[in-house]
Design a protein around this motif. Structure first.
Motif, short mmCIF file in Angstrom:
data_model
loop_
_atom_site.label_atom_id
_atom_site.label_comp_id
_atom_site.label_asym_id
_atom_site.label_seq_id
_atom_site.Cartn_x
_atom_site.Cartn_y
_atom_site.Cartn_z
N ASP A 8 0.84 -1.20 0.00
CA ASP A 8 0.00 0.00 0.00
C ASP A 8 0.88 1.26 0.00
OD1 ASP A 8 1.03 -0.16 2.57
OD2 ASP A 8 -0.86 0.26 3.57
N PHE A 9 2.08 1.14 -0.55
CA PHE A 9 3.02 2.28 -0.52
C PHE A 9 2.72 3.31 -1.60
CE2 PHE A 9 6.48 -0.95 0.94
CZ PHE A 9 5.86 -1.06 2.16
N GLY A 10 1.93 2.91 -2.60
CA GLY A 10 1.71 3.78 -3.75
C GLY A 10 2.70 3.43 -4.86
N PRO A 14 9.34 5.42 -3.26
CA PRO A 14 10.71 4.96 -3.02
C PRO A 14 10.75 3.77 -2.05
CG PRO A 14 10.53 7.35 -2.73
CD PRO A 14 9.14 6.83 -2.89
N TYR A 15 9.72 3.60 -1.23
CA TYR A 15 9.70 2.45 -0.31
C TYR A 15 9.68 1.13 -1.10
CZ TYR A 15 8.26 5.89 3.30
OH TYR A 15 8.17 6.95 4.16
N VAL A 16 8.97 1.12 -2.23
CA VAL A 16 8.96 -0.07 -3.08
C VAL A 16 10.37 -0.33 -3.62
CG1 VAL A 16 8.10 -1.05 -5.24
CG2 VAL A 16 6.55 0.28 -3.77
N ALA A 17 11.01 0.73 -4.10
CA ALA A 17 12.37 0.58 -4.62
C ALA A 17 13.32 0.09 -3.54
CB ALA A 17 12.86 1.91 -5.20
N ASP A 38 -0.97 0.02 -5.23
CA ASP A 38 -2.04 0.99 -5.07
C ASP A 38 -3.16 0.50 -4.16
OD1 ASP A 38 -0.61 2.70 -6.57
OD2 ASP A 38 -1.84 2.55 -8.36
N VAL A 39 -2.86 -0.45 -3.29
CA VAL A 39 -3.81 -0.78 -2.23
C VAL A 39 -4.02 0.51 -1.41
CG1 VAL A 39 -4.15 -2.15 -0.12
CG2 VAL A 39 -3.01 -3.17 -2.13
N PRO A 40 -5.27 0.91 -1.17
CA PRO A 40 -5.46 2.13 -0.36
C PRO A 40 -4.74 1.97 0.99
CG PRO A 40 -7.54 1.43 -1.34
CD PRO A 40 -6.54 0.34 -1.61
N PRO A 41 -4.14 3.06 1.50
CA PRO A 41 -3.32 2.96 2.71
C PRO A 41 -3.99 2.14 3.82
CG PRO A 41 -3.19 5.18 1.86
CD PRO A 41 -4.16 4.45 0.99
N GLN A 42 -3.30 1.08 4.24
CA GLN A 42 -3.71 0.26 5.38
C GLN A 42 -5.02 -0.50 5.16
OE1 GLN A 42 -3.34 2.87 8.80
NE2 GLN A 42 -1.12 2.91 8.51
N ASP A 43 -5.43 -0.63 3.90
CA ASP A 43 -6.70 -1.31 3.61
C ASP A 43 -6.42 -2.80 3.38
OD1 ASP A 43 -9.14 -2.24 2.69
OD2 ASP A 43 -9.53 -0.46 1.48
N ILE A 44 -6.38 -3.53 4.49
CA ILE A 44 -6.05 -4.96 4.44
C ILE A 44 -7.05 -5.73 3.57
CG2 ILE A 44 -5.88 -7.04 5.87
CD1 ILE A 44 -5.00 -5.12 8.18
N ARG A 45 -8.32 -5.36 3.67
CA ARG A 45 -9.34 -6.08 2.89
C ARG A 45 -9.12 -5.94 1.39
NH1 ARG A 45 -13.83 -7.80 5.38
NH2 ARG A 45 -13.68 -7.59 7.64
N TYR A 46 -8.79 -4.75 0.97
CA TYR A 46 -8.54 -4.53 -0.45
C TYR A 46 -7.36 -5.38 -0.92
CZ TYR A 46 -8.07 -1.82 -4.80
OH TYR A 46 -8.00 -1.42 -6.11
N GLY A 47 -6.29 -5.38 -0.11
CA GLY A 47 -5.13 -6.19 -0.46
C GLY A 47 -5.47 -7.67 -0.54
N ILE C 176 7.03 14.26 2.51
CA ILE C 176 5.78 13.72 3.04
C ILE C 176 5.47 12.46 2.26
CG2 ILE C 176 3.31 14.18 3.30
CD1 ILE C 176 4.01 17.17 3.45
N ASP C 177 5.25 11.35 2.96
CA ASP C 177 5.01 10.12 2.21
C ASP C 177 3.52 9.92 1.96
OD1 ASP C 177 3.85 8.89 4.42
OD2 ASP C 177 5.61 7.68 4.88
#
Lengths: 259, 259, 259
Positions: A8-10, A14-17, A38-47, C176-177
């Motif tokens: 969910d990093f977007g 750079p966190y993915v990299a 592109d999982v919405p931030p902290q959306d475990i269900r979507y992931g 800002i992340d």
């Protein structure tokens, strides 16, 4: 062995990299494919839904690394799991619970052996510091048994099922894609179990579909229709338009089927 | 053989990952590069322009898989085409028509042989169920002739050309990039044919450029300029700013050149 | 040799694909990983920070190609640089100045030998026409000395350091992340030098943190906290929320620490 990444990093974070850099430093020939970031931030269900929909499209034996981890730094476990022909590394927070609903895991190991981790583990980014190096070591052939200790069972989230009663099916919107299509939790199996015919009608946000079609091309531009989507679920769509936009629909909205 | 992917699914869409999963399941060593997934939904023209601009930058023989497919599930053909030194898989809806304008295809085959497809083909996602497996099989060496039957010609879209008359060139905005630069359909060839000199002036949305420069650095921040862009087209730009923002310009807006 | 790409073109930009196409045409087996393409347009500082944070996570010897190049087409140099165990290709505009602050480059070469470039070089896209082909040739083993002439030193940007005085640390928001976390320029080293204890309090945009925690899980949802982030910097965060949203904070905003 192929590795995939879901976070969910977007996309473009750079966190993915950073995770890929860690993996490639340990296993320079690793092949890493993005599932989605592109999982919405902290959306475990979507992931969990994306993993269910896409993971098994990959070759048998693929190792899927999934990081949607609001509990990072707490006592939540990080696990390695084997489900069907695929393998997973993820926080044990429900992220694997759609997959585990369909097929019970045949092996779960809690990651406790820190020799496979980065020497320095931050409190806020276990994806980079634990999961990425463990994934790289697994891809080099490390025995999963060496990663930690057996883990009894995965955290399971409750997933409301569609209800069939009194000539109706009550379901809801599971997710919304880029085209504004509403993907529901009403599967072809549910439709078959209820004996729904091709003249079905769906209602969502007080709007009712015009017809049920086999493909978008069977309706006219602007028609509000239902169609069996590519995940074998009932989708609500506006041809050449956005159902989400027209209905102002959101994930979780109720969908009623009659026929 | 290298594979590329162009779609309108949106970068980070799980639909993209599903196509890659299918390809890698058939050919685990396939090398897949993203062209772009940010084609605006169902915008065939935009996809055609990106293919024209980028596809031939890749190695000869590259197979480009393009999915912008509003007609999925209708009778529109899916085709394999050879154009110049490159190969393409796409719906035959105009997506290849910019490339085919420049150079006629030397071979077109309509995909009809379902033995190269996924066993189960959905009505809404032929990118995953037909094009992805066909691409993977081609990359493994399958003879294109085995994919289906010869197809006479590609669907061609009309692409309005700039008009030269009475000391003016009338063109329009082809696309807008992330920096807000307006890329026009006025190429260096058109400028040369019209005998345009370095003192050209462009007008768009009732605003007129200050000067024509060879590179952004020859003008000051904030200047509204023209420059020959990286695709050998005339671009309208605001130095260190956004021409699209300042002019509120959109794709298709008219651009007039005088000199 | 691994290649990475960092640009401000936007993820999914066809310009990124054009660079990859050029690289793969010269070296078809090149392995290219995206660092990020979401550097805000022409924001050299942002690019420099990402490079500092992520580049060294990759294997030793990795060649990082960075394109944030508002001066394209002017006399600004394009350089090859060796810093620590990593190699870089970039415009010499400060993009490498965070890395060079930590460790002086051991070798800098200005790219002047056009035989490694595309035959035709545009005035607006040196990433595609110069850096991409040079990167591909380097990955094939070309001696860096053949690329051009020695270059004395890199352009260095001024990077305001946090100030420690009168029982306070004055710093600012570096970036800002996606989660809305505010990453500051206050590192763990600065905190240690100032003798800051675990009862530190941060103030930004006239809002003050509730507590300092080791991980998000030690606070409650909605708490405004500080935490040592994954880059060993002090981060300001709202648990399960967005600090940037709540504070309406922006890059560059002042952050004051007391304890």
């Amino acid at each position: 062995m192929l590795l995939t990444l879901l976070t969910d990093f977007g996309t473009g974070s750079p966190y993915v990299a950073a995770m890929k850099g860690v993996m490639l430093s340990i296993h320079p020939a690793a092949v890493i494919v993005d599932l989605t970031h592109d999982v919405p931030p902290q959306d475990i269900r979507y992931g969990a839904l994306v993993l269910e929909d896409v993971a098994e499209r990959f070759p048998r034996g693929t190792l899927h690394v999934a990081v949607v981890d609001p509990g990072v730094g707490t006592s939540r476990a990080l696990v390695y799991a084997e489900i069907g022909d695929h393998r997973y590394l993820a926080p044990d927070n429900g992220l694997l619970s759609r997959l585990a609903l369909r097929q019970p895991p045949t092996r779960i190991i809690r990651l406790t052996e820190s020799r496979w981790w980065l020497p320095k583990v931050s409190a806020t980014f276990h994806g980079r510091d634990i999961l990425a190096p463990v994934a790289a070591h697994l891809s080099l052939g490390v025995d999963p048994a060496a990663l930690g200790v057996p883990h009894k069972e995965l955290v399971m989230l409750a997933w409301p099922q569609p209800r069939i009663a009194a000539g109706q099916i009550q379901g809801h919107v599971l997710w919304i894609d880029r085209f504004g299509n509403l993907i529901t939790n009403i599967t072809v199996e549910v439709l078959a179990a209820a004996g729904v015919g091709p003249n079905l009608v769906a209602t969502c946000c007080e709007k009712t579909t015009l017809r049920h079609v086999r493909s978008y091309g069977q309706a006219d531009a602007g028609d509000f229709i239902t169609v069996i989507g590519s995940s074998d679920r009932l989708d609500l769509a506006v041809v050449d338009g956005s159902a989400a936009g027209r209905l102002r629909a959101r994930i979780g909205d109720r969908v009623t089927i009659t026929w």
